[in-house]
Motif scaffolding. Structure first.
Motif, mmCIF file in Angstrom:
data_model
loop_
_atom_site.group_PDB
_atom_site.id
_atom_site.type_symbol
_atom_site.label_atom_id
_atom_site.label_comp_id
_atom_site.label_asym_id
_atom_site.label_seq_id
_atom_site.Cartn_x
_atom_site.Cartn_y
_atom_site.Cartn_z
ATOM 1 N N PHE A 50 2.945 2.164 0.090
ATOM 2 C CA PHE A 50 3.450 1.533 -1.258
ATOM 3 C C PHE A 50 4.323 2.292 -2.374
ATOM 4 O O PHE A 50 4.649 2.004 -3.481
ATOM 5 C CB PHE A 50 2.193 1.108 -1.939
ATOM 6 N N VAL A 51 4.714 3.729 -1.681
ATOM 7 C CA VAL A 51 5.149 4.601 -2.770
ATOM 8 C C VAL A 51 6.729 4.166 -2.961
ATOM 9 O O VAL A 51 7.644 3.830 -1.951
ATOM 10 C CB VAL A 51 5.320 5.790 -1.933
ATOM 11 N N LYS A 52 7.116 4.351 -4.273
ATOM 12 C CA LYS A 52 8.364 3.734 -4.601
ATOM 13 C C LYS A 52 9.451 4.525 -3.986
ATOM 14 O O LYS A 52 10.503 3.735 -3.548
ATOM 15 C CB LYS A 52 8.417 3.824 -5.902
ATOM 16 N N HIS A 53 9.562 5.642 -3.788
ATOM 17 C CA HIS A 53 10.850 6.437 -3.445
ATOM 18 C C HIS A 53 10.747 6.443 -1.659
ATOM 19 O O HIS A 53 11.773 6.832 -1.077
ATOM 20 C CB HIS A 53 10.828 7.850 -3.426
ATOM 21 N N LEU A 54 9.868 5.581 -1.202
ATOM 22 C CA LEU A 54 9.747 5.357 0.313
ATOM 23 C C LEU A 54 9.994 3.948 0.591
ATOM 24 O O LEU A 54 9.868 3.561 1.745
ATOM 25 C CB LEU A 54 8.564 5.935 0.904
ATOM 26 N N GLY A 55 10.668 3.110 -0.488
ATOM 27 C CA GLY A 55 10.794 1.506 -0.244
ATOM 28 C C GLY A 55 9.874 0.872 -0.626
ATOM 29 O O GLY A 55 10.145 -0.544 -0.934
ATOM 30 N N GLY A 56 8.783 1.313 -1.571
ATOM 31 C CA GLY A 56 8.198 0.416 -2.435
ATOM 32 C C GLY A 56 7.127 -0.471 -1.761
ATOM 33 O O GLY A 56 6.735 -0.202 -0.569
ATOM 34 N N ILE A 57 6.564 -1.657 -2.403
ATOM 35 C CA ILE A 57 5.644 -2.495 -2.008
ATOM 36 C C ILE A 57 5.960 -3.356 -0.780
ATOM 37 O O ILE A 57 7.190 -3.665 -0.396
ATOM 38 C CB ILE A 57 5.512 -3.444 -2.891
ATOM 39 N N PRO A 58 5.113 -3.200 0.295
ATOM 40 C CA PRO A 58 5.507 -3.761 1.690
ATOM 41 C C PRO A 58 5.223 -5.473 1.611
ATOM 42 O O PRO A 58 4.743 -5.882 0.381
ATOM 43 C CB PRO A 58 4.402 -3.016 2.613
#
Length: 279
Positions: free
Chosen positions: A115-123
């Motif tokens: 869910f982490v923003k810098h890794l793509g955000g919300i799945p």
């Protein structure tokens, strides 16, 4: 240049590092197109050398977003480990019974969503729910990589899960915000439910002070106090996207301040053996 220092703290026999990654060899396992970052090559031989330095016998390879749902590098690493490694995969909509069976036979026991923003955000939350239902039948668990702010935001969804759920990196609470910050309080409450687990990894991620990350100790201690039989530990080697590059020996040397000898034996040996099916 990797450190050569061995930790001062001697890990108990059977210690499992439940959070490590493998990248490469890139000539066989290239980074996925559109990956959120391009890491340095760190292959299974590098991990074997690290664990020899630290005194770790077992490991869980956690798939990262640089490979998306291509789990081959992880599976090949597990296959060469003589039963000492397990895996946590990334999956997508294309995965069916055959793909899940191949993962299970290859040593995978969980699926991770970030869910982490810098890794793509919300799945895709529908995919998260469907996957949770699918893997529960197989006795697997769900792994959640969260920003602290995601915990209150998605609390209702998280409370709906019935399968085992593992939270990475203590839920990433900023250490400077203290033990009483709302996301951490919610995580502690979730951990009172028997299906919730947490990793006391990521000291270097939550620290505001930097090495040797002593400001992370109160968070790890509190988590272990609340869920002593559902806490895991990991180095997070090779530490993607960190502010401070830690020496893993320093991370091991934090452990005596996380709990007493009996608590650490549960966290390092017995809990991961139970969750991942190690003998």
């Amino acid at each position: 240049m990797a450190s050569e220092r061995r930790p001062n703290f001697t890990l108990p026999p059977g210690t499992c590092d439940t959070h490590v990654h493998i990248w490469g060899p890139f000539d066989r396992y290239p980074v996925a197109r559109g990956a959120p970052y391009t890491p340095p090559e760190r292959n299974r031989d590098d991990l074997v050398a690290l664990h020899a330095r630290l005194g770790v016998q077992r490991a869980v390879i956690v798939q990262t977003s640089v490979y998306k749902a291509d789990n081959r590098a992880m599976l090949d690493g597990i296959a060469a480990s003589n039963g000492a490694w397990r895996g946590v995969a990334l999956v997508d909509e294309s995965f069916g019974d055959a793909e899940y069976r191949a993962l299970h036979d290859g040593g995978v026991r969980g699926v991770r969503f970030g869910f982490v923003k810098h890794l793509g955000g919300i799945p895709d939350l529908d995919l998260v729910r469907r996957t949770a239902d699918r893997i529960a039948e197989m006795g697997w668990h769900l792994v959640l990589h969260l920003d602290a702010a995601n915990i209150p935001e998605f609390e209702a969804l998280f409370r709906s899960f019935r399968l085992p759920v593992v939270v990475d990196h203590m839920g990433r609470p900023p250490a400077q915000d203290g033990l009483d910050q709302p996301p951490f309080r919610i995580l502690l409450d979730l951990l009172k439910t028997p299906n919730w687990w947490v990793k006391v990894s990521g000291s270097e991620r939550i620290s505001a002070q930097g090495p040797p990350f002593h400001d992370a100790i109160p968070f790890a201690r509190r988590l272990i106090e609340v869920a002593p039989d559902r806490t895991l530990w990991g180095t997070d080697w090779p530490h993607p996207n960190v502010r401070w590059e830690p020496d893993e020996a320093d991370l091991v040397d934090l452990l005596p301040q996380f709990g007493d000898e009996a608590a650490l034996r549960r966290v390092l040996v017995h809990n991961p053996a139970r969750l991942y099916g190690f003998p």
